[in-house]
Design a protein around this motif. Structure first.
Motif, PDB file in Angstrom:
ATOM      1  N   ALA A   1      -8.666 -28.391 -17.772  1.00  0.00           N
ATOM      2  CA  ALA A   1      -8.903 -27.245 -16.889  1.00  0.00           C
ATOM      3  C   ALA A   1      -7.772 -26.223 -17.018  1.00  0.00           C
ATOM      4  CB  ALA A   1      -9.047 -27.713 -15.439  1.00  0.00           C
ATOM      5  N   ALA A   2      -6.531 -26.706 -17.086  1.00  0.00           N
ATOM      6  CA  ALA A   2      -5.389 -25.791 -17.265  1.00  0.00           C
ATOM      7  C   ALA A   2      -5.494 -25.091 -18.619  1.00  0.00           C
ATOM      8  CB  ALA A   2      -4.075 -26.561 -17.154  1.00  0.00           C
ATOM      9  N   GLY A   3      -5.919 -25.827 -19.643  1.00  0.00           N
ATOM     10  CA  GLY A   3      -6.106 -25.225 -20.961  1.00  0.00           C
ATOM     11  C   GLY A   3      -7.166 -24.140 -20.942  1.00  0.00           C
ATOM     12  N   LEU A   4      -8.257 -24.375 -20.213  1.00  0.00           N
ATOM     13  CA  LEU A   4      -9.301 -23.347 -20.102  1.00  0.00           C
ATOM     14  C   LEU A   4      -8.777 -22.105 -19.387  1.00  0.00           C
ATOM     15  CD1 LEU A   4     -12.509 -25.418 -19.260  1.00  0.00           C
ATOM     16  CD2 LEU A   4     -11.898 -24.349 -21.427  1.00  0.00           C
ATOM     17  N   LEU A   5      -7.953 -22.304 -18.365  1.00  0.00           N
ATOM     18  CA  LEU A   5      -7.340 -21.157 -17.680  1.00  0.00           C
ATOM     19  C   LEU A   5      -6.445 -20.364 -18.634  1.00  0.00           C
ATOM     20  CD1 LEU A   5      -6.453 -22.758 -14.227  1.00  0.00           C
ATOM     21  CD2 LEU A   5      -8.097 -20.920 -14.645  1.00  0.00           C
ATOM     22  N   LEU A   6      -5.682 -21.080 -19.470  1.00  0.00           N
ATOM     23  CA  LEU A   6      -4.838 -20.400 -20.453  1.00  0.00           C
ATOM     24  C   LEU A   6      -5.684 -19.655 -21.481  1.00  0.00           C
ATOM     25  CD1 LEU A   6      -1.970 -22.958 -21.088  1.00  0.00           C
ATOM     26  CD2 LEU A   6      -1.706 -20.572 -20.409  1.00  0.00           C
ATOM     27  N   LEU A   7      -6.787 -20.286 -21.922  1.00  0.00           N
ATOM     28  CA  LEU A   7      -7.676 -19.621 -22.883  1.00  0.00           C
ATOM     29  C   LEU A   7      -8.273 -18.354 -22.279  1.00  0.00           C
ATOM     30  CD1 LEU A   7      -9.556 -22.638 -24.505  1.00  0.00           C
ATOM     31  CD2 LEU A   7      -7.965 -21.080 -25.631  1.00  0.00           C
ATOM     32  N   ALA A   8      -8.727 -18.453 -21.039  1.00  0.00           N
ATOM     33  CA  ALA A   8      -9.322 -17.285 -20.386  1.00  0.00           C
ATOM     34  C   ALA A   8      -8.299 -16.176 -20.207  1.00  0.00           C
ATOM     35  CB  ALA A   8      -9.911 -17.688 -19.033  1.00  0.00           C
ATOM     36  N   THR A   9      -7.100 -16.541 -19.792  1.00  0.00           N
ATOM     37  CA  THR A   9      -6.062 -15.539 -19.551  1.00  0.00           C
ATOM     38  C   THR A   9      -5.568 -14.925 -20.853  1.00  0.00           C
ATOM     39  OG1 THR A   9      -5.390 -16.768 -17.581  1.00  0.00           O
ATOM     40  CG2 THR A   9      -3.839 -15.137 -18.414  1.00  0.00           C
ATOM     41  N   SER A  10      -5.257 -15.770 -21.834  1.00  0.00           N
ATOM     42  CA  SER A  10      -4.753 -15.240 -23.105  1.00  0.00           C
ATOM     43  C   SER A  10      -5.834 -14.435 -23.824  1.00  0.00           C
ATOM     44  CB  SER A  10      -4.247 -16.369 -24.003  1.00  0.00           C
ATOM     45  OG  SER A  10      -5.293 -17.260 -24.357  1.00  0.00           O
ATOM     46  N   GLY A  11      -7.095 -14.832 -23.673  1.00  0.00           N
ATOM     47  CA  GLY A  11      -8.189 -14.107 -24.311  1.00  0.00           C
ATOM     48  C   GLY A  11      -8.298 -12.665 -23.829  1.00  0.00           C
ATOM     49  N   MET A  12      -7.898 -12.424 -22.593  1.00  0.00           N
ATOM     50  CA  MET A  12      -7.986 -11.058 -22.055  1.00  0.00           C
ATOM     51  C   MET A  12      -6.981 -10.105 -22.705  1.00  0.00           C
ATOM     52  SD  MET A  12      -8.756 -11.426 -17.977  1.00  0.00           S
ATOM     53  CE  MET A  12      -7.269 -12.303 -17.571  1.00  0.00           C
ATOM     54  N   PHE A  13      -5.893 -10.656 -23.247  1.00  0.00           N
ATOM     55  CA  PHE A  13      -4.820  -9.796 -23.753  1.00  0.00           C
ATOM     56  C   PHE A  13      -4.609  -9.896 -25.261  1.00  0.00           C
ATOM     57  CE2 PHE A  13      -3.904 -10.833 -19.325  1.00  0.00           C
ATOM     58  CZ  PHE A  13      -3.919  -9.554 -18.791  1.00  0.00           C
ATOM     59  N   MET A  14      -5.539 -10.509 -25.973  1.00  0.00           N
ATOM     60  CA  MET A  14      -5.388 -10.661 -27.429  1.00  0.00           C
ATOM     61  C   MET A  14      -5.624  -9.366 -28.187  1.00  0.00           C
ATOM     62  SD  MET A  14      -7.103 -14.386 -28.104  1.00  0.00           S
ATOM     63  CE  MET A  14      -7.498 -13.959 -29.759  1.00  0.00           C
ATOM     64  N   ILE A  15      -6.493  -8.518 -27.674  1.00  0.00           N
ATOM     65  CA  ILE A  15      -6.891  -7.303 -28.381  1.00  0.00           C
ATOM     66  C   ILE A  15      -6.460  -6.092 -27.564  1.00  0.00           C
ATOM     67  CG2 ILE A  15      -8.865  -5.986 -29.257  1.00  0.00           C
ATOM     68  CD1 ILE A  15     -10.300  -8.683 -29.591  1.00  0.00           C
ATOM     69  N   ALA A  16      -5.938  -5.105 -28.272  1.00  0.00           N
ATOM     70  CA  ALA A  16      -5.513  -3.868 -27.598  1.00  0.00           C
ATOM     71  C   ALA A  16      -6.600  -2.805 -27.742  1.00  0.00           C
ATOM     72  CB  ALA A  16      -4.212  -3.381 -28.232  1.00  0.00           C
ATOM     73  N   GLY A  17      -6.444  -1.730 -27.019  1.00  0.00           N
ATOM     74  CA  GLY A  17      -7.325  -0.578 -27.184  1.00  0.00           C
ATOM     75  C   GLY A  17      -8.637  -0.666 -26.436  1.00  0.00           C
ATOM     76  N   LYS A  18      -9.636   0.095 -26.953  1.00  0.00           N
ATOM     77  CA  LYS A  18     -10.926   0.198 -26.268  1.00  0.00           C
ATOM     78  C   LYS A  18     -11.672  -1.126 -26.158  1.00  0.00           C
ATOM     79  CE  LYS A  18     -11.719   4.939 -27.793  1.00  0.00           C
ATOM     80  NZ  LYS A  18     -12.547   5.801 -28.627  1.00  0.00           N
ATOM     81  N   LYS A  19     -11.458  -2.018 -27.137  1.00  0.00           N
ATOM     82  CA  LYS A  19     -12.155  -3.311 -27.115  1.00  0.00           C
ATOM     83  C   LYS A  19     -11.359  -4.375 -26.364  1.00  0.00           C
ATOM     84  CE  LYS A  19     -14.657  -2.477 -31.376  1.00  0.00           C
ATOM     85  NZ  LYS A  19     -14.899  -2.917 -32.754  1.00  0.00           N
ATOM     86  N   GLY A  20     -10.166  -4.042 -25.946  1.00  0.00           N
ATOM     87  CA  GLY A  20      -9.314  -4.982 -25.226  1.00  0.00           C
ATOM     88  C   GLY A  20      -9.605  -4.999 -23.733  1.00  0.00           C
ATOM     89  N   PHE A  21      -8.730  -5.674 -23.003  1.00  0.00           N
ATOM     90  CA  PHE A  21      -8.918  -5.831 -21.561  1.00  0.00           C
ATOM     91  C   PHE A  21      -8.963  -4.482 -20.846  1.00  0.00           C
ATOM     92  CE2 PHE A  21      -7.222  -6.372 -17.229  1.00  0.00           C
ATOM     93  CZ  PHE A  21      -8.230  -7.162 -16.720  1.00  0.00           C
ATOM     94  N   PHE A  22      -8.098  -3.546 -21.256  1.00  0.00           N
ATOM     95  CA  PHE A  22      -8.039  -2.257 -20.562  1.00  0.00           C
ATOM     96  C   PHE A  22      -9.106  -1.281 -21.058  1.00  0.00           C
ATOM     97  CE2 PHE A  22      -3.803  -4.103 -20.018  1.00  0.00           C
ATOM     98  CZ  PHE A  22      -3.780  -4.148 -18.640  1.00  0.00           C
ATOM     99  N   GLY A  23      -9.977  -1.762 -21.919  1.00  0.00           N
ATOM    100  CA  GLY A  23     -11.146  -0.991 -22.338  1.00  0.00           C
ATOM    101  C   GLY A  23     -12.375  -1.655 -21.739  1.00  0.00           C
TER     102      GLY A  23
END
Length: 195
Positions: A151-173
């Protein structure tokens, strides 16, 4: 003068590497939990009502057994002929022509005069039995640590997945919209269906 290139985030490669490696470790556990979750979510769709076990019925002809005397002697002979090592939970007469021998996951209906035996029971479904056993935490204390780590690993995957990509396709896009959708699905369902 050439335009200066935007600085790359130095932490992003580390996030991708962490996400990748945790993801690889999570694959096996994800298969187990997903398979079990699908099976348990559709428990009423299984013909015998249990995704972990399937019902069976078999008949055996063992020859006359009544001459062996007591019900216990007949039960022992039936177990021996059918190569059953398990000790019965109960041996009793359902009627003069039927001796019942019950085990944890099977029952034998024996006609001592003819030796006709009806064997009713349950057999574990391949893989699903063990997947459900793990998913429902039948392993108790030791498996709780593994499940918590997953479960902790899934939380890390979900969190890290949000910040892997920058720009329009990333979290802030578009990422923020998709995360919002993921949060909205259970919220809307609870609002409409209620707990």
């Amino acid at each position: 003068m050439a335009d200066a290139k935007p600085k790359k985030a130095l932490w992003r490669p580390w996030i991708r590497a962490l996400h990748r490696d945790i993801g690889y470790v999570a694959v096996g556990l994800t298969f187990i939990y997903a398979m079990s979750g699908l099976a348990v979510n559709h428990v009423t769709d299984w013909s015998d009502g249990d995704p972990s076990f399937k019902n069976y019925q078999a008949t055996h002809e063992l020859g006359a057994l009544a001459s062996l005397g007591s019900d216990e002697a007949i039960a022992d002979a039936v177990r021996q002929k059918l190569s059953i090592k398990e000790t019965p939970r109960e041996v009793y007469r359902a009627s003069p022509e039927e001796l019942e021998i019950t085990f944890d996951k099977r029952s034998l209906h024996v006609n001592p005069v003819t030796g006709h035996v009806i064997d009713d029971g349950q057999k574990p479904r391949f893989i699903l039995r063990f997947a459900n056993w793990l998913h429902l935490n039948r392993g108790k204390k030791a498996w709780t640590y593994v499940a918590d780590a997953y479960a902790a690993g899934l939380l890390l995957l979900a969190t890290s997945g949000m910040f892997m990509i920058a720009g329009k396709k990333g979290f802030f896009g578009r990422g923020a919209l998709l995360v919002g959708l993921g949060i909205a699905i259970p919220v809307i369902y609870i609002a409409l269906a209620g707990p």
